[in-house]
Each structure stands twice: as C-alpha cells, then as structure tokens.
Write a protein that holds these residues in place. Structure first.
Motif, short mmCIF file in Angstrom:
data_model
loop_
_atom_site.label_atom_id
_atom_site.label_comp_id
_atom_site.label_asym_id
_atom_site.label_seq_id
_atom_site.Cartn_x
_atom_site.Cartn_y
_atom_site.Cartn_z
N GLU A 95 60.87 65.17 42.73
CA GLU A 95 60.62 65.80 41.43
C GLU A 95 61.14 64.97 40.27
O GLU A 95 60.82 65.24 39.11
CB GLU A 95 61.28 67.19 41.39
CG GLU A 95 60.65 68.19 42.35
CD GLU A 95 61.08 67.99 43.79
OE1 GLU A 95 62.16 67.39 44.01
OE2 GLU A 95 60.35 68.41 44.70
N LEU A 96 61.95 63.95 40.55
CA LEU A 96 62.45 63.08 39.48
C LEU A 96 61.33 62.17 38.98
O LEU A 96 60.35 61.92 39.69
CB LEU A 96 63.62 62.25 39.98
CG LEU A 96 64.92 62.99 40.27
CD1 LEU A 96 65.99 62.02 40.77
CD2 LEU A 96 65.41 63.72 39.02
N PRO A 97 61.46 61.63 37.77
CA PRO A 97 60.44 60.71 37.25
C PRO A 97 60.19 59.57 38.23
O PRO A 97 61.13 58.91 38.69
CB PRO A 97 61.05 60.20 35.94
CG PRO A 97 61.99 61.29 35.52
CD PRO A 97 62.54 61.86 36.79
N GLY A 98 58.92 59.34 38.56
CA GLY A 98 58.56 58.25 39.46
C GLY A 98 58.67 58.58 40.93
O GLY A 98 58.30 57.76 41.78
N GLY A 99 59.18 59.77 41.29
CA GLY A 99 59.30 60.13 42.70
C GLY A 99 57.94 60.38 43.33
O GLY A 99 57.02 60.87 42.67
N LEU A 100 57.81 60.06 44.61
CA LEU A 100 56.55 60.24 45.32
C LEU A 100 56.73 61.26 46.45
O LEU A 100 57.41 60.99 47.44
CB LEU A 100 56.07 58.91 45.91
CG LEU A 100 55.73 57.79 44.92
CD1 LEU A 100 55.16 56.59 45.66
CD2 LEU A 100 54.76 58.27 43.85
N PRO A 101 56.10 62.43 46.34
CA PRO A 101 56.21 63.43 47.40
C PRO A 101 55.68 62.96 48.75
O PRO A 101 56.11 63.45 49.79
CB PRO A 101 55.38 64.61 46.86
CG PRO A 101 55.36 64.41 45.38
CD PRO A 101 55.36 62.93 45.17
#
Length: 591
Positions: free
Chosen positions: A165-171
């Motif tokens: 959920e952080l900026p740039g994170g990829l689920p």
C-alpha cells in the motif's frame, strides 16, 4: 515502512545502534597494521590474487564471479566444509526491482516506483546514495549472473511486496527465485553444497512460490494441482537421471558452477583470522588452512562476505535485546561474525547491530522452524504470556518480532489453533490431521488440550484472558474484520492464507477441540548489522573515511534495508548486488 521506532534498541543508547570506532579505533587500526605487517614474514605464503573474497554465500560468490569477469584473479575463502552459506539453506527469494526477469514477465515496475517504495520502506536509516546504488546496479547484477553462470530465474508471481500500500508497492510482487538446476553440472563438487534448511518432499521438485499452495493441497483445488505438478517435475527429472535443485540449493550450485567455469578456486575449511594491512591498506587475509596459519595476499582488495553473527553468543549478548540466543536462528552455523570482528579491529564502524532478519520461530528439537504460513492461515492467533493478542499475525515476519520485543510478556508467545485448522493445513512438514512428533510435546514447544482452560493451564497463561481473547477473535473472524489489529487489510496479509475462507481469507474462528498451542520465539534468518559501507560497498570508519582495500557485502555489512524488509529476498537481492558493486569498484569499472 520504516520500523525504526519499534526496532530492538531503536530508542536506546546510540551505541546499541552503531558502534563507534573514533580516534581510538583509528589508532588501534594503525597499530594493528604495523603488527600484522611485522608478522607477515613469519606466515607461510598461500598465494597472491588481485581479489580475495571471504565467504562463499550469495554475496561472496557473486563478487568473485564479477571480479573474474573483469579479468581479475580471485580466490574465495570459506570457513565451512561446504559452500553456499545461509543462501544455500534458504528459499532464495531475490528482491531486486526492475530486473530483466520481472520486465520480461510483464511486471509493471519502473525505476521511479522502486525508488519511491524503497525510500518509504527504509526511511532515513540508510543514506539515499546507498539506496540508489542498490536500485541502479541490481538489474545488471541479475543480467551478469545469468550471462556468466547456468542460473535462470522465475518471477514469484503473487508474492506481494511486504508493504504494497506504500507508494510504489506492488501487490503482485517483485521477487524472483532460481529456476530448476541439474546438480550433475557440479560433478563431485555437489557433495560439498551446504544442505537446505528443510528438505524438499521426496520425489518432488518444489519452488518457493509453490509452498503457499502445497500447504493448502488438502482443501484447495489449485493446491492439489500444484502438488501434483511438483510431483510430475520430480518424476520427469528422475526419468532423465537428473539431480534437480531449486531454491537456495539451485542458487548456490549455479553460482559455484559459474566460478568453476571462470577458474576461480574456492578453498573450504579456510577460516579468516585477521585482515592483513600493509601501508595503511588492506592487502590480504590471514587464514587457517590445513590446520596452520597462512597469508593470502590481495593486490587490489578484500571483499568480506562472511555472513552475520547469529551464532556468536557473545556478540548477540553485546548488541541485541534479551532474551536472545544462538539456538533460535536458521542461519548457517559457521556465521559467528568473523569478518565483522576483523573489520572492527581495524577501526571500521558498525551499524544496525541490534537488528536481524527476524521471524517468529517454533524452537522444535534439532533446529528452529521459521514460521511463515502457519501464523497467517485462518484459524490461528498469537497471544502473549498474559493470554492476549498483541499483533497482526499476518504482518511481515520481521515486524512481528519487533512487536514481540516491544510488547510486554510476548517472548515467548503462543500460536493458538484448533483441530479444524490442523485437519486442513500442512504444519511444517506434518500432513493435515496427522499427529505431531512426540518430541514436540516432550520439549514443551507443542501443547494440546480439550478445552481452552486446560490449554491455558498447560502453557501458563490466565485461562479467563485466553477465553476472552479467543471469543473476541472468533466474533471478528465471523465478520471478516479484525478491528483490533487489522489482519487482512494489506494485500500482503493474504499471501499465506486460504482463499476458500470468506469473507476474509486470513480469519476463521476456533471452534473444534482439541485446541493446540505452539511456543513462538524471536527467530531469524541471520543478523542484519555489520560493517558500515558506502554506495560503492567500501568499508567506512565512523568519521566517514574509507578503509582502503576493504569492501563488504551481504550480512557482514549493515543492511541497505535498514530496520525494515521490502519484500521476499531483501537479504539475498542486496547481498548479490553489493557483491557485484564491490567487485566492479575493485576493478575500476563501477562508473
């Protein structure tokens, strides 16, 4: 997400976070250099190389492979009778954003996304130039290894970044792992590969990304299909006469095969005693070989990749919170901080020594079990010594242990489950519904009772508190909402869970006796503090000056992840990358 505020010792004295060398350390380093130079004439010469690498884990072997590719002569010195270190024992996830394997798989990564995410995860604990160096050179590291070894890699699709959920994170994740490798490529050298932490089930070829589904094989169609696929791979390899390797076994064997092709010798049972200094520059290593001391000279530099200090009780006592010990780690047993201590004796600064690559572990007899899926699957919860929940059980494993140390009465903790849970899911290597080993009960790590009150008495927690905790947990699980600790709010929380459980795959009530409890302690994959380095992997003194000729990578160096953990493979990915960076800097071709 930076965890510096709830990391072990983060709010304590600065010496708990960084060990200062200062002027006294510099003076000792000069004195040590003079003494070592004087001793050199008395030591048998064991050879001279452009680069001397200490340790044959992922960092050391990547560094040596890179140095050889630049035309430099190189030797790898390994303390153990086997090669591969902790990397060989591991699942060998590798977290390196924007690498060619990810991009070829269509993963929507970009340098901007990766930089934003890493900065958000690590925070101010690690200088921005080191973060940039990791991100800039990581993709080239993977390309280089594939070009100079038989290693190939696979995207671990769906293994979320730990804070998506952080900026740039990829689920859907950035982690990759080694593809299947035929161990016959090493010939007799295969017998000297450090064995895995856990054996793959007989007759199967299993990747790290498969374990999520194999755990669910008894209750999930995809889980059953993946288990069948693993068996089919194993059968096919057997028919071809192969010795199939995956995970850490594949990574270590592939790197070793690359070194063999490049003509790089790996000397086993050759522990480091001291770093050799001449004229103020690190010029080699004093080692023990064939039972006798000797000097291996380095024309250009020494790269320390000797691992952490997880099996050094005195260092853990000196730097880390209690209770701690050497019997809760799954790191290679030879990791006793030799390279870190040798650098400290030369005046190197140390950082992050209070921290480790933590994870909740069950201290089963023989060796601890690093608990991943078991604490996340629906139908289980963690309680402290007061019988109360204290954490999101599905959170990244490092965060769970940080919370255990910050929470009162949480070391040890207890994983509480019911028989419904045991009937559905693989637990360690015990199939669903089958009895657990008697030794677990005899040692006190496992308990079973037909009521929660009886279970509470068995593990020594207040019965009323445990009943209240389970009742509240059950009511929230039925609604699918964990108002207390938000289990299931993050995409990462759902990785090791059961998609058939609705409305929240992380949560299910405990209702079927007998009930079970498992002792949980602060385990680790290795320590993450060590020699302080710069963006070129050069070892620094506390005043920021460089110790000439000395480099470090992997768990012998302070982690680029700081007090946090970006995703699966945040240990091995940076270890390989800074090994690559160090070798290219030694060769003068980094920039």
């Amino acid at each position: 997400m930076t965890t510096s505020t709830n990391s072990p010792g983060a709010s304590g004295p600065p010496s708990r976070r960084r060990v200062l060398a200062g002027a006294a350390g510099a003076g000792l380093a000069v004195a040590a250099g003079v003494q070592q130079a004087a001793r050199a004439a008395d030591l048998p010469p064991l050879g001279t190389y452009d680069v001397v690498v200490i340790g044959s884990g992922a960092a050391g072997m990547t560094a040596a492979l890179t140095a050889a590719g630049q035309g430099l002569s190189c030797v790898v010195l390994e303390k153990a009778p086997t090669f591969g270190g902790s990397a060989a024992r591991s699942g060998a996830g590798i977290w390196i954003p924007n690498n060619p394997v990810l991009l070829a798989a269509g993963v929507p990564d970009t340098p901007a996304k990766a930089a934003a995410y890493l900065a958000a995860v690590v925070g101010p604990d690690v200088p921005a130039d080191r973060q940039r160096a990791f991100l800039a050179h990581g993709p080239a590291t993977i390309s280089y290894v594939m070009a100079h070894s038989p290693l190939r890699f696979r995207w671990m699709e769906g293994y979320s970044d730990y804070y998506p959920e952080l900026p740039g994170g990829l689920p859907n994740g950035r982690s990759i792992e080694p593809d299947q490798l035929d161990g016959r490529i090493l010939g007799p050298e295969l017998a000297r590969l450090n064995p895995p932490y856990m054996d793959v089930p007989a007759g199967m070829v299993v990747f790290s990304a498969d374990y999520k589904w194999v755990t669910l094989a008894a209750v999930n169609a995809k889980g059953a299909a993946v288990a069948a696929q693993c068996l089919a791979r194993g059968t096919a390899a057997a028919l071809r006469g192969e010795k199939p390797l995956t995970m850490g076994q594949s990574l270590a064997a592939g790197l070793r095969a690359g070194l063999r092709s490049a003509g790089v010798p790996v000397w086993l049972e050759t522990p480091l005693t001291e770093l050799y200094v001449e004229g103020g520059t690190v010029k080699g290593a004093v080692v023990t070989r064939n039972g006798s001391p000797g000097l291996v000279r380095a024309r250009r530099g020494v790269i320390v990749g000797s691992g952490g200090f997880e099996h050094n009780a005195a260092m853990r006592e000196r730097f880390q919170r209690q209770p701690i010990g050497t019997d809760w780690t799954v790191g290679a047993k030879e990791n006793t901080g030799d390279g870190i201590l040798a650098g400290e004796r030369l005046g190197a600064a140390l950082d992050l020594m209070d921290d480790a690559w933590w994870g909740p572990a069950i201290p089963v007899p023989g060796q601890p079990y690093f608990c991943l899926a078991e604490r996340t699957l629906p139908g289980g919860l963690l309680v402290n010594g007061a019988g109360r929940r204290f954490v999101n059980e599905a959170a990244p494993y490092s965060d769970v242990v940080h919370t255990m140390y910050d929470e009162r009465e949480a070391v040890p903790s207890w994983l509480i489950t019911d028989q419904n849970y045991r009937n559905r899911y693989l637990f360690k290597d015990v199939l669903p519904a089958l009895p657990l080993p008697d030794a677990w009960y005899d040692s006190g790590v496992a308990h079973k009772a037909w009521s929660l009150d009886a279970l509470a008495a068995s593990i020594g927690v207040p019965a009323a508190a445990l009943r209240t905790t389970v009742d509240r947990f059950n009511s929230q699980a039925r609604r699918g909402e964990d108002a207390d600790f938000h289990r299931g709010d993050s995409a990462y929380d759902h990785y090791y869970t059961d998609p058939s459980v609705l409305p929240n795959s992380c949560l299910a009530p405990l209702w079927l006796p007998p009930y079970h409890a498992f002792r949980i302690v602060p385990g680790d994959l290795g320590t993450k503090g060590g020699l302080l380095t710069d963006a070129r992997a050069r070892v620094l003194r506390e005043d920021g000056s460089v110790i000439p000729g000395l480099y470090a990578a992997g768990n012998a160096s302070a982690a680029v992840m700081g007090h946090s953990y970006a995703g699966a493979g945040s240990t091995i990915g940076p270890a390989m990358t800074f090994g690559y960076i160090a070798a290219r800097d030694v060769a003068g071709v980094l920039y």
